[in-house]
Design a protein around this motif. Structure first.
Motif, PDB file in Angstrom:
ATOM      1  N   HIS A  22      -0.453  -3.780  -8.185  1.00 29.05           N
ATOM      2  CA  HIS A  22       0.507  -4.815  -8.585  1.00 29.05           C
ATOM      3  C   HIS A  22       1.552  -4.135  -9.458  1.00 29.05           C
ATOM      4  O   HIS A  22       1.214  -3.568 -10.492  1.00 29.05           O
ATOM      5  N   GLU A  85       8.753  -7.853  -8.836  1.00 28.47           N
ATOM      6  CA  GLU A  85       7.300  -7.743  -8.892  1.00 28.47           C
ATOM      7  C   GLU A  85       6.804  -7.706  -7.457  1.00 28.47           C
ATOM      8  O   GLU A  85       7.244  -8.494  -6.616  1.00 28.47           O
ATOM      9  N   TYR A  87       3.281  -6.441  -4.653  1.00 31.63           N
ATOM     10  CA  TYR A  87       1.940  -5.930  -4.398  1.00 31.63           C
ATOM     11  C   TYR A  87       2.021  -4.911  -3.272  1.00 31.63           C
ATOM     12  O   TYR A  87       2.758  -5.087  -2.304  1.00 31.63           O
TER      13      TYR A  87
END
Length: 95
Positions: A22, A85, A87
């Protein structure tokens, strides 16, 4: 409890066949080109907008709702166009 909520950054899961990272990347910051040999990579933006460059010549502008899949042998570089942000799911290939 059955489920585990994960919201920290960094390596958040590591198992024999799967790693999940992450990443929080501020606007203008870059991740230098690198590879993930022997893995299939899935890249998913949660917030923001990033440019990914594969093998120095293929670019993808990614926003939430798009999943990028590529072989780990490709070199990937990342730049955050805004605070972002995402993943990264790294799946180890079976030999």
């Amino acid at each position: 409890m059955i489920g585990t909520e994960i919201n920290e950054f960094g390596l958040v899961a590591e198992q024999e066949e799967l790693m999940v990272v992450h990443v929080d990347l501020p606007q203008g910051k870059k991740v230098r080109p690198h590879d993930h040999v022997g893995q299939d990579v899935f890249f998913s933006v949660v917030k923001g907008e990033v440019i990914t460059t594969l093998d120095s010549n293929e670019t993808h502008k990614l926003t939430p709702g798009t999943l990028l899949r590529f072989p780990g042998e490709a070199m990937i570089g990342i730049e955050a166009l805004v605070d972002s942000e995402f993943y990264v799911y790294l799946i180890n290939r079976r030999n």
